[in-house]
Design an enzyme around this catalytic site. Structure first.
Site, PDB file in Angstrom:
ATOM      1  N   ASP A  64       0.905  -1.174  -0.036  1.00  0.00           N
ATOM      2  CA  ASP A  64       0.006  -0.075   0.029  1.00  0.00           C
ATOM      3  C   ASP A  64       0.890   1.236   0.111  1.00  0.00           C
ATOM      4  OD1 ASP A  64      -2.753   1.427   0.307  1.00  0.00           O
ATOM      5  OD2 ASP A  64      -1.936   2.034   2.102  1.00  0.00           O
ATOM      6  N   THR A  97      -2.898   5.648  -4.548  1.00  0.00           N
ATOM      7  CA  THR A  97      -1.792   6.500  -4.087  1.00  0.00           C
ATOM      8  C   THR A  97      -0.479   6.229  -4.755  1.00  0.00           C
ATOM      9  OG1 THR A  97      -1.511   4.686  -2.281  1.00  0.00           O
ATOM     10  CG2 THR A  97      -2.922   6.504  -1.639  1.00  0.00           C
ATOM     11  N   ASP A 389      -9.277   0.363   1.576  1.00  0.00           N
ATOM     12  CA  ASP A 389      -9.195   0.754   0.029  1.00  0.00           C
ATOM     13  C   ASP A 389     -10.499   0.555  -0.507  1.00  0.00           C
ATOM     14  OD1 ASP A 389      -6.576   1.850   0.704  1.00  0.00           O
ATOM     15  OD2 ASP A 389      -5.744   0.607  -0.610  1.00  0.00           O
TER      16      ASP A 389
END
Length: 564
Positions: A64, A97, A389
């Site tokens: 992530d 991201t 997410d």
């Protein structure tokens, strides 16, 4: 330093250090590219994971992007601007991201080439801004509208957000849970995913994860003589405690004989009895209390068959109110039957070796709980990040009702159309727009690289398909083929892409417009591990004018080792 006659005039203190002109631009661009490079290998369904070890030995294994950048000890101010891109993306849409960060890094890399050709930074900035605005308009035109009732599409969106993360092995099961959870907490005021509580349990497989249409409180009943379970329960929520009320000023009670002591204790007992009687009078079956519950009050509650839970967290109280419809009261003396909520079942059960209170079978579960399971703590933590997410992208989709294909499809189409747009703009800004288009293609190129496919061949195939009108064509990372992404069910919310382009452009433009860096003191040297292009030397690019290591301090995660 300024010149006054033949004498130099010192403006900055001796500790201050300054880098200006090309050195400052080069240093900041290098730092930005280094950050992007550090997360680049995590992109896509076949992205790799990073192991992050902090100074205390705590380990985080994740791919992530925002988690990686938060855990890294980044000190370089320009590099931190790129980290802020990831944080903005996470806060606004919850996903994309890594995409935002690598696009930002690629925009800086393309800008470096133009700066070498004597294109001024303000011209670059203007061209980049024009390209970003046009890109967002083009994305709106490409967007596919979906119904918020279309559960199948929503589950595909949730599954896409999980792909490549620890939850991928059970993405069909988890995506269904995510969509059900987000749809449950939606109301007329919007969708607040904070009303989906996530409970992590180490043990079992990810497939054993489940959604509880209600609330799980990580507490137990306060007295063993209270019932374990209550059916068709009337629920009371008390924001204070069930204890003897204290006076507002300090007082002292002098007891001179046993009769006075007995009278004093009887009065305390009578106060507590009164509090319990107030609950009994409105037919309370279960009471959740924000504060403490006196031992005597516990005894009285158990006698009345009322299940009581104390010191419940404020966020759990909020969830209980949404789930049961109960109205929290500040004083139990003021409670009425209208303040009570209802639940079909409230019971104390064992979950992963811990006893917890389950509140289920509520009429409209406006607050729900997801129980995530996994073989180890690291697995469960990564599954939680994937679930977070997924919940965010489903929320965004329900709010906007628009999606775009995945697999690098929108970036390839944007690059194609932006090159045409550059021809209509003309001038030096056109060069910046063309390089902006090239930068966007870093997404499909990186997807191919991370999946072990030839990035040049993949990009050529993608361009060819888009040139022939297949606007939804994207890269299948598993086979390396170019396929119709919508047909394969690989779609992402429109807002994920527009926010990524907007944030990446703003950060790149801000960095490019800096031509002078003045530091108040000495800063650490070094660069981020993993910057393959041009790591900063100890003194910063080109000596960097004595910036104390080129302001490049971005180390600190000693355990990053070869993970980068």
């Amino acid at each position: 330093m300024a010149q006054m006659g033949n004498q130099p005039l010192i403006v900055l203190s001796e500790e201050s250090q300054r880098t200006s002109g090309e050195d400052a631009q080069s240093m900041n661009i290098t730092a930005g590219k280094a950050v992007a490079e550090s997360v680049r290998t995590t992109l896509g369904p076949k992205g790799m994971d990073k192991m992050l070890v902090d100074s205390t030995g705590n380990v985080v294994v994740t791919n992530d992007g925002v988690t990686i950048l938060k855990e890294m000890d980044i000190e370089h101010p320009a590099a931190n601007m790129i980290v802020e891109v990831a944080e903005t993306q996470e806060n606004e849409v919850g996903d994309g991201t890594t995409t935002a960060v690598i696009v930002s890094g690629e925009l800086l890399k393309e800008a470096e080439n133009l700066l070498d050709q004597d294109i001024h930074a303000t011209t670059l900035a203007q061209g980049y801004r024009e390209a970003a605005e046009e890109a967002k308009d083009l994305l709106e035109e490409q967007a596919i509208e979906i119904s918020t009732e279309d559960t199948e599409h929503l589950e595909q969106i949730a599954a896409t957000a999980m792909t490549g993360k620890g939850a991928e092995t059970a993405k069909d099961t988890l995506s269904s849970l995510v969509v059900s959870a987000v749809q449950s907490v939606a109301d007329e005021t919007g969708i607040d995913t904070d009303n989906v509580k996530v409970e992590k349990v180490v043990g079992g497989s990810i497939d054993n994860s489940e959604l509880v249409e209600g609330v799980i409180v990580d507490k137990t009943r306060v007295d063993e003589n209270m019932p374990y379970a209550v059916e068709d329960a009337n629920v009371a929520l008390v924001d204070s405690g069930l204890e003897v009320e204290e006076t507002e000023i300090d007082t002292e009670v002098n007891v001179t004989d046993p009769d006075q002591l007995e009278e004093f204790l009887e009065r305390e007992e009578a106060q507590l009895r009164e509090l319990v009687d107030a609950l009994v009078a409105v037919d309370t079956d279960v009471v959740f209390v924000d504060g403490g519950i006196d031992d005597m009050a516990q005894h009285f509650l158990a006698q009345e068959g009322i299940l009581a839970v104390r010191r419940v967290k404020s966020d759990d109280m909020t969830r209980l109110a949404r789930a049961t419809g109960a109205t929290p009261v500040s004083s139990v003396r003021d409670i009425t039957s209208e303040d009570l909520g209802q639940a079909g079942s409230i019971a104390q059960r064992d979950v992963g070796g811990d006893e917890r209170i389950f509140i289920e079978d509520v009429e409209e579960a406006k607050s729900v709980t997801m129980i995530l399971r996994g073989g180890t703590e690291h697995v469960v933590d990564e599954v939680e990040r994937a679930i977070e997410d997924s919940m965010h992208v489903v929320r965004v989709t329900l709010e906007d009702g628009k999606v775009v294909p995945g697999g690098g499809s929108p970036e390839t189409q944007l690059a194609l159309e932006l090159r045409d747009f550059a021809d209509s703009v003309g001038g030096r800004e056109a060069l910046a727009i063309e390089h902006f288009a090239d930068a966007l293609e870093v997404v499909p190129r990186t997807l191919a690289e991370n999946a072990g496919h030839d990035p040049i061949d993949s990009l050529v195939d993608l361009r060819s398909q888009h040139d022939s009108g297949s606007t939804g064509a994207g890269l299948d990372a598993y086979t390396g083929d170019v396929v119709d992404m919508e047909g394969e069910g690989v779609v992402e919310p429109l807002r994920v892409k527009t926010q990524a382009i907007e944030s990446a452009t703003e950060a790149a433009v801000m960095i490019l417009r800096i031509d002078d860096v003045i530091a108040a003191g000495d800063l650490k040297g070094g660069a981020v591990d993993g910057d393959d292009d041009d790591d900063m030397p100890a003194g910063g690019p080109g000596g960097a004018g004595g910036m104390g290591g080129g302001m490049g301090g971005m180390g600190g995660m000693g355990g990053m080792g070869g993970a980068m």
